[in-house]
Design a protein around this motif. Sequence first.
Motif, PDB file in Angstrom:
ATOM      1  N   ASN A  79       0.822  -1.220   0.000  1.00  0.00           N
ATOM      2  CA  ASN A  79       0.000   0.000   0.000  1.00  0.00           C
ATOM      3  C   ASN A  79       0.852   1.265   0.000  1.00  0.00           C
ATOM      4  OD1 ASN A  79      -2.390  -1.449  -0.034  1.00  0.00           O
ATOM      5  ND2 ASN A  79      -2.595  -1.450   2.187  1.00  0.00           N
ATOM      6  N   GLY A  80       1.946   1.234  -0.763  1.00  0.00           N
ATOM      7  CA  GLY A  80       2.823   2.395  -0.887  1.00  0.00           C
ATOM      8  C   GLY A  80       3.848   2.537   0.219  1.00  0.00           C
ATOM      9  N   LEU A  81       3.794   1.695   1.229  1.00  0.00           N
ATOM     10  CA  LEU A  81       4.689   1.804   2.385  1.00  0.00           C
ATOM     11  C   LEU A  81       5.719   0.671   2.391  1.00  0.00           C
ATOM     12  CD1 LEU A  81       1.942   2.556   5.045  1.00  0.00           C
ATOM     13  CD2 LEU A  81       3.412   4.214   3.868  1.00  0.00           C
ATOM     14  N   GLY A  82       6.858   0.922   3.012  1.00  0.00           N
ATOM     15  CA  GLY A  82       7.869  -0.111   3.222  1.00  0.00           C
ATOM     16  C   GLY A  82       8.980  -0.165   2.198  1.00  0.00           C
ATOM     17  N   ARG A  83       8.911   0.623   1.138  1.00  0.00           N
ATOM     18  CA  ARG A  83       9.965   0.594   0.113  1.00  0.00           C
ATOM     19  C   ARG A  83      11.328   0.943   0.701  1.00  0.00           C
ATOM     20  NH1 ARG A  83       7.669   0.164  -4.924  1.00  0.00           N
ATOM     21  NH2 ARG A  83       5.632   1.131  -5.174  1.00  0.00           N
ATOM     22  N   ASN A  84      11.345   1.769   1.736  1.00  0.00           N
ATOM     23  CA  ASN A  84      12.588   2.276   2.310  1.00  0.00           C
ATOM     24  C   ASN A  84      13.295   1.287   3.229  1.00  0.00           C
ATOM     25  OD1 ASN A  84      10.255   2.702   4.002  1.00  0.00           O
ATOM     26  ND2 ASN A  84      11.608   3.789   5.405  1.00  0.00           N
ATOM     27  N   LEU A  85      12.683   0.158   3.525  1.00  0.00           N
ATOM     28  CA  LEU A  85      13.311  -0.824   4.419  1.00  0.00           C
ATOM     29  C   LEU A  85      14.527  -1.449   3.738  1.00  0.00           C
ATOM     30  CD1 LEU A  85      10.005  -2.495   5.613  1.00  0.00           C
ATOM     31  CD2 LEU A  85      11.450  -0.937   6.951  1.00  0.00           C
ATOM     32  N   LYS A  86      15.630  -1.586   4.468  1.00  0.00           N
ATOM     33  CA  LYS A  86      16.850  -2.163   3.891  1.00  0.00           C
ATOM     34  C   LYS A  86      16.728  -3.663   3.659  1.00  0.00           C
ATOM     35  CE  LYS A  86      20.883  -0.776   5.305  1.00  0.00           C
ATOM     36  NZ  LYS A  86      22.041  -0.379   6.111  1.00  0.00           N
ATOM     37  N   ASP A  87      16.046  -4.354   4.540  1.00  0.00           N
ATOM     38  CA  ASP A  87      15.871  -5.803   4.421  1.00  0.00           C
ATOM     39  C   ASP A  87      14.581  -6.092   3.658  1.00  0.00           C
ATOM     40  OD1 ASP A  87      18.148  -6.159   6.123  1.00  0.00           O
ATOM     41  OD2 ASP A  87      16.851  -5.955   7.881  1.00  0.00           O
ATOM     42  N   ILE A  88      14.417  -7.358   3.269  1.00  0.00           N
ATOM     43  CA  ILE A  88      13.168  -7.804   2.648  1.00  0.00           C
ATOM     44  C   ILE A  88      12.428  -8.651   3.674  1.00  0.00           C
ATOM     45  CG2 ILE A  88      12.138  -9.218   0.816  1.00  0.00           C
ATOM     46  CD1 ILE A  88      14.464  -8.331  -0.984  1.00  0.00           C
ATOM     47  N   TYR A  89      11.154  -8.346   3.836  1.00  0.00           N
ATOM     48  CA  TYR A  89      10.305  -9.000   4.829  1.00  0.00           C
ATOM     49  C   TYR A  89       9.184  -9.763   4.139  1.00  0.00           C
ATOM     50  CZ  TYR A  89      12.461  -5.774   8.153  1.00  0.00           C
ATOM     51  OH  TYR A  89      13.351  -5.070   8.934  1.00  0.00           O
ATOM     52  N   ARG A  90       8.765 -10.871   4.753  1.00  0.00           N
ATOM     53  CA  ARG A  90       7.625 -11.644   4.259  1.00  0.00           C
ATOM     54  C   ARG A  90       6.432 -11.405   5.166  1.00  0.00           C
ATOM     55  NH1 ARG A  90       5.813 -16.202   6.741  1.00  0.00           N
ATOM     56  NH2 ARG A  90       6.967 -16.842   8.560  1.00  0.00           N
ATOM     57  N   ALA A  91       5.254 -11.377   4.562  1.00  0.00           N
ATOM     58  CA  ALA A  91       4.028 -11.212   5.353  1.00  0.00           C
ATOM     59  C   ALA A  91       3.831 -12.455   6.215  1.00  0.00           C
ATOM     60  CB  ALA A  91       2.831 -11.019   4.442  1.00  0.00           C
ATOM     61  N   VAL A  92       3.500 -12.260   7.473  1.00  0.00           N
ATOM     62  CA  VAL A  92       3.264 -13.360   8.391  1.00  0.00           C
ATOM     63  C   VAL A  92       1.799 -13.776   8.263  1.00  0.00           C
ATOM     64  CG1 VAL A  92       3.249 -14.072  10.817  1.00  0.00           C
ATOM     65  CG2 VAL A  92       5.042 -12.523   9.981  1.00  0.00           C
ATOM     66  N   PRO A  93       1.539 -15.035   7.938  1.00  0.00           N
ATOM     67  CA  PRO A  93       0.141 -15.487   7.856  1.00  0.00           C
ATOM     68  C   PRO A  93      -0.527 -15.381   9.213  1.00  0.00           C
ATOM     69  CG  PRO A  93       1.636 -17.137   6.932  1.00  0.00           C
ATOM     70  CD  PRO A  93       2.490 -16.086   7.587  1.00  0.00           C
ATOM     71  N   LYS A  94      -1.822 -15.144   9.195  1.00  0.00           N
ATOM     72  CA  LYS A  94      -2.566 -14.988  10.447  1.00  0.00           C
ATOM     73  C   LYS A  94      -2.412 -16.210  11.350  1.00  0.00           C
ATOM     74  CE  LYS A  94      -5.745 -11.664   8.692  1.00  0.00           C
ATOM     75  NZ  LYS A  94      -7.042 -11.221   8.342  1.00  0.00           N
ATOM     76  N   SER A  95      -2.231 -17.385  10.757  1.00  0.00           N
ATOM     77  CA  SER A  95      -2.087 -18.611  11.540  1.00  0.00           C
ATOM     78  C   SER A  95      -0.793 -18.622  12.369  1.00  0.00           C
ATOM     79  CB  SER A  95      -2.122 -19.832  10.633  1.00  0.00           C
ATOM     80  OG  SER A  95      -1.038 -19.800   9.719  1.00  0.00           O
ATOM     81  N   GLU A  96       0.198 -17.782  12.000  1.00  0.00           N
ATOM     82  CA  GLU A  96       1.468 -17.721  12.720  1.00  0.00           C
ATOM     83  C   GLU A  96       1.526 -16.576  13.730  1.00  0.00           C
ATOM     84  OE1 GLU A  96       4.940 -17.882  10.212  1.00  0.00           O
ATOM     85  OE2 GLU A  96       3.954 -19.269   8.823  1.00  0.00           O
ATOM     86  N   LEU A  97       0.490 -15.783  13.812  1.00  0.00           N
ATOM     87  CA  LEU A  97       0.507 -14.639  14.742  1.00  0.00           C
ATOM     88  C   LEU A  97       0.179 -15.066  16.158  1.00  0.00           C
ATOM     89  CD1 LEU A  97      -1.186 -11.913  12.548  1.00  0.00           C
ATOM     90  CD2 LEU A  97       1.220 -12.108  13.146  1.00  0.00           C
TER      91      LEU A  97
END
Length: 182
Positions: free
Chosen positions: A164-182
């Motif tokens: 949604n337009g956010l997060g481009r500035n992060l140095k690392d690459i992150y994966r979305a955490v599935p709701k089942s892992e929260l």
Amino acid sequence: MRIEIDEKVFDVMLEYEQIKKRIRLIGIQLNVDFENRIPVFVGVLNGSFIFLADLIKEIDISSEVTFVKVSSYDGEKSTGKIKKEIGLQMSLKDRDVVIVEDIVDSGETLRYILDMIRAEEPASINVCTLLLKPKSLKTNFEEICYVGFEIPNEFVVGYGLDYNGLGRNLKDIYRAVPKSEL
């Protein structure tokens, strides 16, 4: 490390040091493969801008850079409709072209860009992508010659990729955490 972007939780997938090392190796290979030629690197905006900036620093041969911008995403999902926002700004006729992508997912956007560039009648077309999701590809592309990392079919953000337009500035690459892992 977990982060939250726009109420979505992400875990680190690839650290910046890993990314830098892989880009250095890709740069070495491009220098060898295009020795005595002057390739045009075509960055696909917005996602590829950080990758291309770091990659071009590893290129020792003469080269040019230009950009195109297409869009098909809405949040995490592709809309399936590709819209050209910025077209080619230079002629690619008889040129060696390296398309630089942040991620190749289904391949729909790449197919669109390849068709746009083929119409220019270049001498050659190669694709360099930081991330490739092989299990998501709907078509195999012989043009994909340089791949930073193959990743699972997960939504990722950071290092130029956004949610949604956010997060481009992060140095690392992150994966979305599935709701089942929260």
